[in-house]
Design an enzyme around this catalytic site. Structure first.
Site, PDB file in Angstrom:
ATOM      1  N   SER A 122      -2.060  26.358 -70.585  1.00 51.40           N
ATOM      2  CA  SER A 122      -1.976  25.798 -69.240  1.00 51.40           C
ATOM      3  C   SER A 122      -2.754  24.494 -69.139  1.00 51.40           C
ATOM      4  O   SER A 122      -3.758  24.298 -69.847  1.00 51.40           O
ATOM      5  CB  SER A 122      -2.589  26.810 -68.267  1.00 51.40           C
ATOM      6  OG  SER A 122      -2.758  26.231 -66.994  1.00 51.40           O
ATOM      7  N   TYR A 149      -9.761  31.682 -64.944  1.00 47.07           N
ATOM      8  CA  TYR A 149      -8.400  31.680 -65.494  1.00 47.07           C
ATOM      9  C   TYR A 149      -8.284  30.630 -66.599  1.00 47.07           C
ATOM     10  O   TYR A 149      -7.811  30.915 -67.702  1.00 47.07           O
ATOM     11  CB  TYR A 149      -7.387  31.401 -64.373  1.00 47.07           C
ATOM     12  CG  TYR A 149      -6.006  31.081 -64.889  1.00 47.07           C
ATOM     13  CD1 TYR A 149      -5.190  32.085 -65.393  1.00 47.07           C
ATOM     14  CD2 TYR A 149      -5.528  29.767 -64.902  1.00 47.07           C
ATOM     15  CE1 TYR A 149      -3.909  31.789 -65.890  1.00 47.07           C
ATOM     16  CE2 TYR A 149      -4.262  29.468 -65.388  1.00 47.07           C
ATOM     17  CZ  TYR A 149      -3.458  30.479 -65.887  1.00 47.07           C
ATOM     18  OH  TYR A 149      -2.217  30.179 -66.372  1.00 47.07           O
ATOM     19  N   LYS A 153      -7.568  30.937 -70.815  1.00 43.71           N
ATOM     20  CA  LYS A 153      -6.497  30.257 -71.564  1.00 43.71           C
ATOM     21  C   LYS A 153      -7.083  29.484 -72.747  1.00 43.71           C
ATOM     22  O   LYS A 153      -6.530  29.476 -73.838  1.00 43.71           O
ATOM     23  CB  LYS A 153      -5.716  29.324 -70.638  1.00 43.71           C
ATOM     24  CG  LYS A 153      -4.833  30.058 -69.660  1.00 43.71           C
ATOM     25  CD  LYS A 153      -3.654  30.674 -70.390  1.00 43.71           C
ATOM     26  CE  LYS A 153      -2.920  31.709 -69.588  1.00 43.71           C
ATOM     27  NZ  LYS A 153      -1.874  32.401 -70.332  1.00 43.71           N
TER      28      LYS A 153
HETATM   29  N1  LIG Z   1       3.583  29.504 -63.450  1.00 44.74           N
HETATM   30  C1  LIG Z   1       2.917  28.421 -63.871  1.00 44.74           C
HETATM   31  O1  LIG Z   1       2.981  27.335 -63.263  1.00 44.74           O
HETATM   32  C2  LIG Z   1       2.082  28.492 -65.138  1.00 44.74           C
HETATM   33  C3  LIG Z   1       1.352  27.350 -65.511  1.00 44.74           C
HETATM   34  C4  LIG Z   1       0.606  27.386 -66.677  1.00 44.74           C
HETATM   35  C5  LIG Z   1       0.590  28.529 -67.467  1.00 44.74           C
HETATM   36  N2  LIG Z   1       1.281  29.646 -67.076  1.00 44.74           N
HETATM   37  C6  LIG Z   1       1.223  30.840 -67.945  1.00 44.74           C
HETATM   38  O2  LIG Z   1       2.539  31.272 -68.224  1.00 44.74           O
HETATM   39  C7  LIG Z   1       2.575  32.680 -68.386  1.00 44.74           C
HETATM   40  C8  LIG Z   1       3.685  33.242 -67.513  1.00 44.74           C
HETATM   41  O3  LIG Z   1       3.452  32.885 -66.166  1.00 44.74           O
HETATM   42  P1  LIG Z   1       4.469  33.264 -65.009  1.00 44.74           P
HETATM   43  O4  LIG Z   1       4.351  32.238 -63.952  1.00 44.74           O
HETATM   44  O5  LIG Z   1       5.794  33.548 -65.617  1.00 44.74           O
HETATM   45  O6  LIG Z   1       3.790  34.601 -64.462  1.00 44.74           O
HETATM   46  P2  LIG Z   1       4.413  36.038 -64.138  1.00 44.74           P
HETATM   47  O7  LIG Z   1       3.337  36.818 -63.441  1.00 44.74           O
HETATM   48  O8  LIG Z   1       5.733  35.906 -63.479  1.00 44.74           O
HETATM   49  O9  LIG Z   1       4.648  36.638 -65.592  1.00 44.74           O
HETATM   50  C9  LIG Z   1       3.629  37.300 -66.321  1.00 44.74           C
HETATM   51  C10 LIG Z   1       4.269  38.506 -66.978  1.00 44.74           C
HETATM   52  O10 LIG Z   1       3.278  39.177 -67.766  1.00 44.74           O
HETATM   53  C11 LIG Z   1       3.377  40.568 -67.512  1.00 44.74           C
HETATM   54  N3  LIG Z   1       2.075  41.184 -67.773  1.00 44.74           N
HETATM   55  C12 LIG Z   1       0.924  41.003 -67.072  1.00 44.74           C
HETATM   56  N4  LIG Z   1      -0.066  41.746 -67.614  1.00 44.74           N
HETATM   57  C13 LIG Z   1       0.479  42.392 -68.680  1.00 44.74           C
HETATM   58  C14 LIG Z   1      -0.042  43.312 -69.637  1.00 44.74           C
HETATM   59  N5  LIG Z   1      -1.319  43.729 -69.577  1.00 44.74           N
HETATM   60  N6  LIG Z   1       0.789  43.789 -70.587  1.00 44.74           N
HETATM   61  C15 LIG Z   1       2.097  43.400 -70.645  1.00 44.74           C
HETATM   62  N7  LIG Z   1       2.642  42.545 -69.763  1.00 44.74           N
HETATM   63  C16 LIG Z   1       1.839  42.043 -68.785  1.00 44.74           C
HETATM   64  C17 LIG Z   1       3.787  40.672 -66.056  1.00 44.74           C
HETATM   65  O11 LIG Z   1       4.349  41.923 -65.710  1.00 44.74           O
HETATM   66  C18 LIG Z   1       4.780  39.512 -65.936  1.00 44.74           C
HETATM   67  O12 LIG Z   1       6.090  39.919 -66.246  1.00 44.74           O
HETATM   68  C19 LIG Z   1       1.184  33.185 -68.048  1.00 44.74           C
HETATM   69  O13 LIG Z   1       0.500  33.444 -69.258  1.00 44.74           O
HETATM   70  C20 LIG Z   1       0.562  32.030 -67.298  1.00 44.74           C
HETATM   71  O14 LIG Z   1      -0.835  32.011 -67.471  1.00 44.74           O
HETATM   72  C21 LIG Z   1       2.026  29.652 -65.925  1.00 44.74           C
END
Ligand SMILES: NC(=O)c1ccc[n+]([C@@H]2O[C@H](COP(=O)([O-])OP(=O)(O)OC[C@H]3O[C@@H](n4cnc5c(N)ncnc54)[C@H](O)[C@@H]3O)[C@@H](O)[C@H]2O)c1
Length: 350
Positions: A122, A149, A153
């Site tokens: 991120s 957070y 990361k």
């Molecule tokens: N959305 C953004 O703008 C953004 C920006 C930077 C980084 N990220 C990173 O991208 C990744 C996905 O983000 P997102 O927006 O799709 O979030 P999201 O919450 O939609 O997806 C996360 C997924 O991980 C699963 N999960 C959580 N804990 C778990 C566990 N203990 N075991 C198995 N599965 C688990 C959840 O059920 C979910 O399906 C994350 O790692 C997040 O930190 C997202």
């Protein structure tokens, strides 16, 4: 391609927002995405392009079995907790899932001789650091996360890098800027609960079923005083994952790569774009700055072009807002932003 010969890719967190879009992109590219998710914040309905394994990222036995059963040779690791505000109040849970979970995954990858990992990092690893207020951010910029957070990361990246050096794993850490919008097909989209991202919140406010939007701060050192962010269409982000999976890397290589457009859009510009798309202004008020919000987070995206041959194709603000609006008006799961009755509560962790 022969159906039986499709290479299986384990997609942890593949029932979530970015994971589901990446599973679709993998399928379209001839891979077989095996989604591994505990459905903490993900949706079973979002798993449409390959098998689903219900499991926790901290469970080495279930992970090992999934890898073995599906003949997995590479992994894209999205699973994690994502809400910055909650990471401040519950840092232990974030370290447990995001860092210990990654350690568990890495151990299983070593044991099962899986050679390639793509990790969801991120822009939160950068924070403000020492750079100028409006400078774009290269991968070499100072890392100064402003939240637990962001710490998790960065710590996960360190772990992955050390594991690459130690046993020849090759990995790409994609540092996403602001993921936004939804697949143009309308079958998958953003369904976070609680929603903390600007575009869906602005749409909800404009449609009239969400709360008025709060703009956090209008006194930043930016052209219009509101924060500048780099919005990347989730379909472009998904394509970056496929490119990171396929790029030729030496054993032991670790490559951090920004995924952004290189263009900063201000909160006010986004609010106006949403108003134009919806056909009425977004009701909003101006609140205080949030702690740790840098004035500008805009990628220098050159490394993604050079290493992955990737650049954003669908990330014009108008396209992002149009695709986000189509989804929010007619979400295929979750309940979008038009009411809370059918919404699922995300548990903080399981
Ligand atoms: N959305 C953004 O703008 C953004 C920006 C930077 C980084 N990220 C990173 O991208 C990744 C996905 O983000 P997102 O927006 O799709 O979030 P999201 O919450 O939609 O997806 C996360 C997924 O991980 C699963 N999960 C959580 N804990 C778990 C566990 N203990 N075991 C198995 N599965 C688990 C959840 O059920 C979910 O399906 C994350 O790692 C997040 O930190 C997202």
């Amino acid at each position: 391609m022969d159906r039986g010969k499709k290479p299986s890719v384990l997609v942890t967190g593949g029932a979530g927002y970015i994971g589901a879009h990446t599973a679709k992109a993998l399928h379209e590219r001839g891979f077989r995405p095996v989604v591994y998710d505990n459905l903490n914040s993900g949706f079973r309905e979002a798993v449409r392009w390959g098998p689903f394994v219900h499991g926790d990222i901290r469970d080495p036995v279930a992970l090992g079995e999934a890898i073995e059963a599906h003949g997995v040779k590479s992994v894209i690791h999205f699973a994690g907790l994502i809400e910055v505000g909650r990471s401040v109040t519950h840092p232990d849970l974030f370290w447990d899932v995001n860092v210990s979970g990654t350690t568990t995954l890495l151990t299983v990858l070593r044991e099962r001789a899986v050679g390639r990992l793509v990790f969801s990092s991120s822009a939160a690893v950068y924070g403000q650091g020492a750079r100028g207020a409006l400078e774009t951010i290269a991968e070499t910029a100072e890392k100064a996360p402003a939240s637990p957070y962001g710490d998790t990361k960065l710590a996960a990246e360190w772990l992955i890098q050390a594991q690459c050096r130690a046993y020849g794993l090759s990995a790409v850490a994609l540092r996403y800027f602001n993921a936004a919008a939804a697949d143009p097909s309308g079958v998958i989209g953003e369904a976070h609960e609680p929603e903390t991202h600007l575009i869906p919140l602005a749409i909800a406010a404009a449609i009239g079923d969400g709360r008025p939007l709060t703009v956090f701060g209008r006194d930043f050192e930016t052209p219009d005083g509101t924060c500048l962010r780099d919005y990347i269409h989730v379909s472009d982000l998904a394509a970056a994952h496929v490119a990171a999976l396929e790029v030729d890397l030496a054993a032991g290589a670790f490559e951090p790569v920004n995924v952004g457009t290189g263009e900063g859009r201000s909160v006010s510009e986004v609010v106006e774009a949403v108003g134009r798309a919806v056909g009425r202004p977004v009701p909003h008020s101006v609140g205080a700055r949030r702690a740790g919000d840098p004035p500008s987070l805009v990628a220098d995206p050159r490394r993604a072009q050079d290493l992955l041959g990737w650049s954003a194709q669908r990330s014009a603000l108008e396209d992002i807002v149009a695709d986000a609006l189509r989804w929010e008006r007619n979400p295929a799961y979750g309940s979008g932003l038009r009411g809370s009755a059918g919404r699922r509560k995300s548990k903080l962790t399981l």
